[in-house]
Design a protein around this motif. Structure first.
Motif, PDB file in Angstrom:
ATOM      1  N   ARG A 146      -5.189   3.857   4.146  1.00 45.26           N
ATOM      2  CA  ARG A 146      -4.606   2.512   4.093  1.00 45.26           C
ATOM      3  C   ARG A 146      -5.339   1.489   4.967  1.00 45.26           C
TER       4      ARG A 146
ATOM      5  N   LEU B 179       0.821  -1.210   0.000  1.00 43.56           N
ATOM      6  CA  LEU B 179       0.000   0.000   0.000  1.00 43.56           C
ATOM      7  C   LEU B 179       0.858   1.265   0.000  1.00 43.56           C
TER       8      LEU B 179
ATOM      9  N   ALA C 207      -5.349  -1.333  -4.531  1.00 45.40           N
ATOM     10  CA  ALA C 207      -4.451  -0.203  -4.271  1.00 45.40           C
ATOM     11  C   ALA C 207      -3.872   0.307  -5.592  1.00 45.40           C
TER      12      ALA C 207
END
Length: 234
Positions: free
Chosen positions: A172, A164, A197
């Protein structure tokens, strides 16, 4: 294996994935799709994607993502994709040629490590945590039933924070949770693929050293625009 997530197919995108399918047919024995197959979770988008994937000459296993749930038409989307041979996994597995087992689950958010959200306080918080726990248990069940020589895992949400890196730090915890990595480390796998992501990092490892690859199509396109999927031999 070819692996990619976040296709975000829309109903006005006939032909968008034609070249993608040709490349997969030419270079892979199996296609793995890691969620957000549609853009707004509408059956019309599922029909367009099914039309695109109908030209696949290799097996395909997939999980859904959060976008696929937006309009409450998951059942119809899955029905359209199943018509062209896509195996949708939701806490179960697909076995490829008796040697490779693919365990799949959508996953959920909740944070990582010592900052993982706990089921304490308001009912809404407990429900959020319970969803993450449920997805983790579904993955555990899928892996526990696999006795193939090799195993891989596909999911939409991230099981580790490393993939991430590059995303806004504030969001996140909503992009994944380390609860998903626990059954992977316990049962083992050759590797893990996830999406979600778009601005994250391409790879990382679980605590036990299992490779994790972020295969969100928008991320892959930044690095290999001529090939919008990851290709790996297991």
């Amino acid at each position: 294996m070819a692996a990619v997530g976040d296709l975000h197919c829309r109903d006005d995108q006939h032909g968008r994935f034609r070249q993608f399918v040709k490349q997969v047919n030419a270079s892979a024995d199996l296609l793995l799709l890691c969620g957000d197959l549609t853009d707004r979770g509408m059956v019309e988008e599922g029909k367009v994607l099914a039309e695109e994937l109908s030209a696949l000459r290799v097996p395909c296993a997939a999980v859904l993502g959060n976008h696929d749930y937006e309009h409450g038409q998951v059942k119809d989307i899955c029905s359209e994709l199943s018509k062209v041979g896509v195996h949708i996994l939701d806490g179960d597995h697909y076995i490829f040629e008796k040697v490779l087992g693919v365990a799949g689950v959508k996953g959920f958010g909740g944070g990582f490590g010592n900052a993982t959200l706990q089921a304490f306080g308001e009912g809404e918080t407990k429900s959020f945590v319970q969803e993450a726990v449920k997805e983790s248990l579904k993955l555990e069940a899928a892996l526990s039933h696999l006795d193939t020589e090799k195993k891989v895992v596909i999911m939409h949400y991230a099981p580790i924070p490393e993939t991430l890196d590059g995303e806004n730090i504030e969001i996140r915890p909503f992009l994944g949770t380390s609860r998903l990595s626990m059954p992977i480390d316990h049962y083992g796998a050759a590797c893990v693929f996830h999406g979600h992501a778009h601005h994250g990092a391409r790879e990382g490892k679980t605590k036990s050293g299992i490779p994790v690859f972020n295969v969100a199509m928008p991320l892959l396109t930044k690095f290999t625009p001529e090939q919008r999927f990851a290709l790996m031999e297991v």
